[in-house]
Design an enzyme around this catalytic site. Structure first.
Site, PDB file in Angstrom:
ATOM      1  N   ASP A 299       0.237 -51.241 -24.124  1.00 21.91           N
ATOM      2  CA  ASP A 299       0.613 -51.052 -25.548  1.00 21.91           C
ATOM      3  C   ASP A 299       0.344 -49.559 -26.091  1.00 21.91           C
ATOM      4  OD1 ASP A 299       1.073 -51.335 -28.107  1.00 21.91           O
ATOM      5  OD2 ASP A 299      -0.329 -52.746 -28.984  1.00 21.91           O
TER       6      ASP A 299
ATOM      7  N   ASP B 111       7.311 -50.904 -27.849  1.00 24.92           N
ATOM      8  CA  ASP B 111       5.941 -50.023 -27.393  1.00 24.92           C
ATOM      9  C   ASP B 111       5.032 -51.052 -26.651  1.00 24.92           C
ATOM     10  OD1 ASP B 111       5.369 -51.625 -29.367  1.00 24.92           O
ATOM     11  OD2 ASP B 111       4.143 -49.816 -30.574  1.00 24.92           O
ATOM     12  N   GLU B 112       5.438 -52.203 -26.266  1.00 23.48           N
ATOM     13  CA  GLU B 112       4.409 -53.079 -25.414  1.00 23.48           C
ATOM     14  C   GLU B 112       4.991 -54.073 -24.563  1.00 23.48           C
ATOM     15  OE1 GLU B 112       2.078 -56.035 -27.526  1.00 23.48           O
ATOM     16  OE2 GLU B 112       3.667 -55.901 -29.253  1.00 23.48           O
TER      17      GLU B 112
END
Length: 415
Positions: A11, A101-102
């Site tokens: 993350d 984003d993860e």
């Protein structure tokens, strides 16, 4: 279920704000927020003052007078997010992306190439820092749920590996808010029965949880509190629903006042459905009141829908039932619409003009066909001139968009 910790959850830290600090080095070490009227994202320096995503800009400035607001570089977010996830793909093909984003990654099959999972996590973090100039936190565990929690504990810019022999010792001291699926409203409800940690949740009887949260949620959270999570990494799967939500501040619980927001939400959802030719049969709405208590209503239709006006009318009818069932609630703070049970494109069955009350909501009726044609014209104009070139009446165009559509698109999963 794996007996060793081979699942990674990676993350990127304060991603949007970190990208802005990367692009403008003078912002590094300073409290910044992406957005304006509403905080879309905040740097860790701003979070130290209590600033967080979704907060009104005025409130954020009151908490942190030195806060610097910046506009979003959405193409950079997408480019750098894709590049970070690609680093995981260089180590294993088993990558399940959750958002811009993860992502999860299962490295069980590549330890003979790159070393143990902890070494792989270190290598990923080094490469993301060196190649992209961004910090990424990683949790390593035996299950997806625990890996995600471990990455939150690792923030900022850290790595946590959960020993399989100490899973419950690690998990049970943590606050329930770290669990997947527990937001502020659910945490507040759990607090009413004295549950503040995951261990307390694990030791709470199923009967009490079911009465408080419902059977499905009680069963799911109870299992996760004991780290029972058999889910494997899914590299390719189609999303089975499309939704949108909007925080509306403190609006009167009046359908006429809420109608413009519902039309705007329906527009966003229906446009996505039409773009992928995936109409849906089940329409759901969620209404959150001032005390953060949320109520959901849904209806399953005879034929799948993807028309904006049709979806807006169905959603408004569902919201009216919510407000009628809760006459003492005077303020609404959030509205959401989602469409599920998505269908593949199919031949549209035409309806006979029988004068039924719901003919306008039937895709095969004369009015339904006219609405679909209007939608296609709107879609064509937007494809050429942009989203803001045309809208559905003055009420839709008058809705204040505190969150840019480009930012929303980053969070939307591919249908």
């Amino acid at each position: 279920m794996e007996t060793t910790a081979t699942i990674l959850h990676a993350d990127l830290d304060a991603f949007y704000a970190s990208v802005e600090q990367k692009l403008e080095p003078s912002l590094r070490g300073k409290p910044i927020a992406v957005g304006g009227g509403v905080v879309l994202a905040a740097s860790y320096e701003a979070k130290a003052f209590g600033v967080h995503g979704g907060m009104p800009g005025r409130t954020a400035r009151a908490l942190c007078p030195q806060l610097i607001f910046v506009g979003g570089h959405f193409e950079e977010y997408r480019r750098l997010g894709d590049a970070a996830i690609a680093v995981l793909g260089d180590f294993t093909p088993l990558v399940e992306r959750l958002s811009i984003d993860e992502a999860f990654a299962d490295v069980a099959g590549c330890t003979h190439l790159f070393g143990p999972p902890e070494a792989i996590a270190h290598a990923i973090r080094r490469r993301v820092r060196a190649e992209l100039g961004l910090a990424i936190s990683i949790g390593v565990a035996r299950t997806k749920h625990l890996a995600k929690i471990a990455s939150q504990v690792a923030k900022p810019d850290g790595l946590v590996v959960v020993d399989p022999d100490r899973e419950l010792a690690f998990l049970h001291d943590l606050p329930v808010e770290l669990m997947w699926g527990i937001g502020p409203a659910t945490a507040a409800r759990l607090a009413t029965i004295g549950v503040a940690t995951i261990g307390q949740l694990a030791r709470t009887g199923r009967g009490a949880l079911d009465r408080l949260l419902g059977n499905a949620a009680g069963q799911k959270l109870s299992a996760l509190a004991w780290n029972r999570d058999p889910r494997a990494i899914r590299t390719h799967h189609r999303v089975q629903s499309a939704g949108a939500q909007s925080a509306v501040g403190r609006q009167p619980a009046d359908p006429d006042v809420l109608r413009p927001t519902l039309l705007h939400l329906a527009d966003r959802v229906a446009t996505r459905l039409r773009a992928k030719s995936r109409p849906g049969r089940t329409v759901s709405v969620r209404v959150r009141f001032a005390d953060l208590r949320a109520v959901t209503r849904a209806v399953t239709l005879d034929a799948p829908v993807a028309a904006t006006a049709m979806l807006a009318e169905i959603a408004e009818a569902l919201v009216r039932t919510v407000l009628d069932d809760h006459p003492y609630e005077k303020t609404v703070s959030l509205l959401a619409i989602s469409v599920s049970h998505l269908d593949a494109p199919a031949t549209l069955q035409l309806d006979l003009p029988l004068g039924l009350d719901d003919e306008g909501r039937r895709p095969g009726s004369a009015r339904g066909l006219a609405r679909l044609q209007a939608d296609r014209a709107v879609d064509a104009i937007r494809d050429r001139f942009g989203w803001d070139a045309i809208g559905y009446g003055r009420v839709a165009l008058g809705v204040a968009r505190s969150v840019p559509d480009a930012f929303r698109e980053l969070a939307e999963k591919e249908l």
